[in-house]
Scaffold this active site. Structure first.
Site, mmCIF file in Angstrom:
data_model
loop_
_atom_site.group_PDB
_atom_site.id
_atom_site.type_symbol
_atom_site.label_atom_id
_atom_site.label_comp_id
_atom_site.label_asym_id
_atom_site.label_seq_id
_atom_site.Cartn_x
_atom_site.Cartn_y
_atom_site.Cartn_z
ATOM 1 N N TYR A 172 108.861 29.713 56.547
ATOM 2 C CA TYR A 172 109.074 29.539 57.969
ATOM 3 C C TYR A 172 107.977 29.132 59.011
ATOM 4 O O TYR A 172 107.437 28.390 59.612
ATOM 5 C CB TYR A 172 109.960 30.553 57.999
ATOM 6 C CG TYR A 172 110.647 30.483 59.651
ATOM 7 C CD1 TYR A 172 111.912 29.274 60.136
ATOM 8 C CD2 TYR A 172 109.917 30.400 61.094
ATOM 9 C CE1 TYR A 172 112.029 28.497 61.060
ATOM 10 C CE2 TYR A 172 110.446 30.299 62.002
ATOM 11 C CZ TYR A 172 111.398 29.183 62.338
ATOM 12 O OH TYR A 172 111.900 29.437 63.456
ATOM 13 N N LYS A 176 106.003 26.423 60.367
ATOM 14 C CA LYS A 176 105.468 26.476 61.526
ATOM 15 C C LYS A 176 104.086 26.417 62.125
ATOM 16 O O LYS A 176 104.014 25.717 63.101
ATOM 17 C CB LYS A 176 106.482 27.786 62.479
ATOM 18 C CG LYS A 176 107.922 27.801 62.153
ATOM 19 C CD LYS A 176 108.424 25.987 62.493
ATOM 20 C CE LYS A 176 109.948 26.102 62.445
ATOM 21 N NZ LYS A 176 110.682 24.073 63.193
#
Length: 320
Positions: A172, A176
């Site tokens: 993640y 991101k």
């Protein structure tokens, strides 16, 4: 960042937006707000579980039905952002229905937790495919039509986990943080065509908060973030290449900065060690924090070259 006279309310009449991950949580709030302001919306969502599996194609249609019942215009799309073909199909849905795409909000995501040491590669790649590669797939598909039309607004979703990192979610965080670079390039390449690109860094209580103790949280509904995203997607917003954070009613700009730095015509490892506090300092000893902005790659080089040309040197006790 610009300020604006708030006399006339901002609307999206005649505009078309694509929202990926628009069926639940933040994406749903974005779709409903845009539609209430006159925007035609492509609600893209596979309707999968939090890990991205178990699709439910009815999730996007439920949002569409809600929009239409309120007098708005919307269509559902269940193509996957994780493939180039899916990305093209999502954008084509807007072009086929309304002949244009004015705003792209990439919100689709999945979560598969794991540490660097233990995460299965399949789980690592799955999150990158949806978040980061998914962003590229829809941005690339939308970019040409936007540039050809001379107008476009791109909003990509990062996270405090991408900016600052967090344990047990390396996939993640990588995805991101990569969103920041993609948005910056889109902002630069879109600059001459009326196309902007910015990053939203949202925090809200959605199904992704399952298992977290939120009893002490202040109100953090997705509806607190939606107006920020809508502003970034509006023609009145001309900023580009920025990151805007929205959490619990607080809105702020996040940015990458540099200290003033130190210069020598040549360095030894011992000199680097001795002056490390000097070139790392952003406090009282060196209050200058440089924000180079959208053209930071050029400004960074120019600033550094100018320091070298002037022969500027940091003088500390380590020099003696």
């Amino acid at each position: 960042m610009q300020s604006r006279d708030t006399g006339a309310p901002l609307r999206f009449d005649g505009r078309v937006a694509v929202v990926t991950g628009g069926g639940r949580g933040l994406g749903r709030a974005y779709c409903l707000l845009l539609a209430s302001l006159g925007c035609k919306v492509v609600v893209n969502d596979l309707g999968g579980a939090i890990r991205g599996d178990g699709p439910d194609t009815g999730v996007a249609q439920e949002v569409v039905d809600e929009i239409v019942a309120a007098g708005g215009e919307a269509i559902a799309n269940v193509d996957s952002v994780a493939t180039p073909e899916g990305g093209r199909a999502i954008i084509r849905a807007a072009l086929d229905a309304w002949g244009r795409i004015d705003a792209l909000i990439h919100n689709a995501g999945n979560v598969r937790y794991g540490t660097i040491r233990d995460i299965p590669y399949e789980d690592f790649r799955s999150v990158l495919d949806v978040h980061l590669l998914g962003a590229f797939h829809v941005v690339q598909a939308a970019f040409g039509p936007m540039c050809d039309a001379g107008f476009g607004r791109i909003v990509l979703t990062s996270s405090i986990g991408g900016i600052y990192g967090n344990k047990a979610c390396v996939n993640y965080a990588v995805a991101k943080s990569g969103m920041i670079g993609l948005s910056n390039v889109a902002a630069l390449e879109g600059e001459d065509y009326g196309v902007t690109s910015n990053v939203i860094v949202p925090s809200a209580v959605t199904r992704m908060a399952e298992g977290i103790d939120i009893s002490q949280y202040p109100p953090m509904d997705p509806e607190l973030v939606a107006p920020v995203v809508a502003w970034l997607a509006h023609e009145a917003c001309t900023v580009s290449g920025e990151m805007i954070a929205s959490i619990a009613g607080r809105i702020a700009r996040a940015f990458i900065a540099e200290t003033r730095g130190a210069y020598r015509p040549a360095w030894s490892i011992d000199e680097v060690a001795a002056l490390s506090e000097t070139f790392r300092s952003k406090g009282a000893d060196d209050p200058a924090v440089l924000d180079f902005g959208l053209h930071g790659h050029v400004a960074h080089i120019g600033y550094s070259f100018e320091m070298a040309r002037s022969g500027e040197r940091s003088v500390t006790t380590a020099d003696h």
